[in-house]
Design a protein around this motif. Sequence first.
Motif, PDB file in Angstrom:
ATOM      1  N   TRP A   4      33.946  41.231  52.870  1.00  0.00           N
ATOM      2  CA  TRP A   4      34.302  41.566  54.249  1.00  0.00           C
ATOM      3  C   TRP A   4      34.499  40.298  55.068  1.00  0.00           C
ATOM      4  N   ILE A  48      36.072  44.774  60.841  1.00  0.00           N
ATOM      5  CA  ILE A  48      35.646  44.154  59.594  1.00  0.00           C
ATOM      6  C   ILE A  48      34.385  43.324  59.818  1.00  0.00           C
TER       7      ILE A  48
ATOM      8  N   LEU B  11      40.796  46.628  51.428  1.00  0.00           N
ATOM      9  CA  LEU B  11      40.700  45.448  52.293  1.00  0.00           C
ATOM     10  C   LEU B  11      41.900  44.526  52.107  1.00  0.00           C
TER      11      LEU B  11
END
Lengths: 85, 110
Positions: A4, A48, B11
């Motif tokens: 992340w 995020i 992601l």
Amino acid sequence: MSLWLIADLALLPGLVVCAWVMFRSKDLADWLVALQMGGVVTILILLILSQAMNRPSFFDLGLALAILSVPSTLMFSHFVQRWLG
Amino acid sequence: MKHPVVISLFLALTVLIALGCCLGMALMKSPLARLHYVGAASFLAPWFLAFAVLSQEGFSPGGLKSLLVAVFLLCQGPLLVHTLARAIAIRAGLKGEDTSPEQPQRPNSE
């Protein structure tokens, strides 16, 4: 360094690109478009970041930014259309 | 339950879409052409991010909030893009005068 956080750092050049477009252009319309794109990238960064830092409050920041971008963009565009057009 | 491969994929897609749209916006010449990439970024990237968060956390408050942001950007993205495009077009003289009812109507000179 978690996945992340890597994704968050990878999104930062997007903000740099938006700032570069704003500084390079002399047209107000380009500034508005770059600002809008910067807002979207910032929302993604905040969401995020909340996962990367394990801080749920950053979700609220991203949500608040998404909600507040609506009236601000509408007012900007109205201003551009009425008084700067 | 966590699926690292799925999370990584979502992601990566989020980052690629956002950066690609930023790059496309920078490469375009006119503001109206740049606006296409803003719409694409606000429409696509939050969904993949929401899926990544849901894969990580499931339907927790954080996952639901990220889904809410994606839905909200889905609804307001086209509205804002259209509003900006209209303002830019009017300012550039590409579109006719503003015909909103607030503007006073000019009396006929005849």
